[in-house]
Design a protein around this motif. Structure first.
Motif: not given
Length: 374
Positions: A270-271, A312-313, A317-319, A335-336
């Motif tokens: 996932i990551r 959540h990941l 990343r967006a934040k 990108q997310c």
């Protein structure tokens, strides 16, 4: 005419050699027809005399940084920490230091070690990647209700046992193991030590065989070429994080058979792929388990389903991109792993109670306001 690929990596270093092997393996797997050249900055005249279509470079080396900033090529840069000042024209593969730190922390938590600390030797202490690992480790420890102790050496002197110490590198872990031995402390009964890199040479020289979070540079190399392939096919830049979550146990930690190999395998997948529009079905196929089994394992390990973990990941990343770049919301969404800004805005609003653009305006420090609707 064949397209050319310039690799700016140091073949004298084991880590870089493994990255090169990964790049070549993925290039062969994808049947790439690129003409690949490995060069070093000392051959600067030759490098500047050629026209390079594509570059993969270690951006943490200043000499490589100067070269890629000079050449007008489609570029993938590798960096071992988050950098906010990277040119928007570059695709980026960066190391997920938070993931490394959290892997160590989970190992301590599962052994019911409530006192934890982070240790870096003098050389590592000043590096940005070590700062990221320290910050992530401290933050997650405190959120998990563990007692985070700022100074590892003071914790040893004050005998805050049982104590878990996560080290910036295997070299730092060697130093900590030697210190514990000189203080006649019992490892791992009183002090558990986890290094980073799983460097066979450092681990061999340690006073006590080291447990370590493994970095897998071969897989990193594969991800670099995958990123280049996406850059070529989709004609847009890509920013991804490389994650490695395998803890290699030795004599500085108590063996913990409760670590769920399915969850570890799924987390890593996932990551390494959340930035594309992946589905949980791809994760279950990768792990060869049913959706129900995967979600049950994630609920036990993380108190959330696999899909919630993926969301959540993506939102974290967006934040990060909202606060550290001026990129448009549409670009951040893609990108997310979201199809567009509308979908990202919907998920973001549901999770945090405010739209992405409003989050950028309220939380951003000096980030230019964006005019597009969120």
């Amino acid at each position: 005419m064949e397209k050319t690929l310039l690799l700016l990596l140091d073949s004298m270093i084991y880590y870089d050699r493994q990255i090169l092997k990964g790049i070549k393996a993925k290039a062969d797997e994808l049947d790439s027809r690129l003409d690949i050249h490995l060069e070093c900055p000392s051959n600067l005249d030759f490098i500047l005399s050629r026209q390079w279509d594509y570059i993969i470079a270690d951006y943490d080396k200043p000499e490589n940084r100067q070269i890629v900033n000079t050449l007008n090529s489609k570029t993938v840069v590798i960096t071992n920490h988050q950098e906010s000042g990277l040119p928007n024209a570059f695709s980026v593969v960066q190391l997920d230091n938070a993931g490394l730190a959290n892997t160590a922390l989970q190992a301590f938590a599962k052994r019911n070690i409530e006192n934890v600390s982070y240790f870096a030797n003098q050389r590592d202490f000043v590096t940005p990647w070590s700062s990221e690992r320290a910050s992530a480790f401290a933050k997650t420890a405190q959120l998990s209700g563990l007692n985070y102790i700022e100074n590892a050496e003071s914790a040893l002197k004050e005998r805050k046992f049982p104590l878990g110490i996560y080290c910036s590198s295997d070299r730092s872990a060697c130093r900590m193991a030697s210190l514990c031995k000189s203080m006649k402390l019992k490892v791992p009964e009183q002090v558990s030590i986890i290094g980073t890199d799983c460097d066979d040479t450092e681990r061999m020289l340690s006073a006590i065989p080291l447990s370590s979070v493994e970095l897998n540079p071969l897989e990193l190399g594969k991800l670099c070429f995958e990123t280049l392939d996406k850059l070529i096919r989709y004609k847009r830049t890509v920013r991804v994080e490389f994650s490695s979550y395998k803890l290699i146990h030795a004599q500085t930690t108590l063996e913990d058979n409760s670590v769920d190999p399915i969850v570890v395998k799924a987390e890593s997948f996932i990551r390494n792929h959340f930035h594309i529009n992946m589905k949980i079905k791809q994760v279950t196929d990768h792990c060869r388990v049913s959706r129900k089994t995967l979600d049950t394992r994630f609920l036990i390990a993380h108190r959330m389903t696999a899909h919630q973990y993926l969301t959540h990941l993506r939102l974290e990343r967006a934040k990060h991109l909202l606060l550290t770049t001026n990129e448009k919301l549409e670009s951040i969404a893609k990108q997310c792993g979201y199809p567009g800004q509308s979908y990202l805005s919907q998920v973001f609003l549901k999770q945090f109670g405010l739209a992405p653009v409003r989050y950028r305006i309220e939380k951003g420090q000096g980030i230019k306001k964006e005019t597009e609707a969120g």
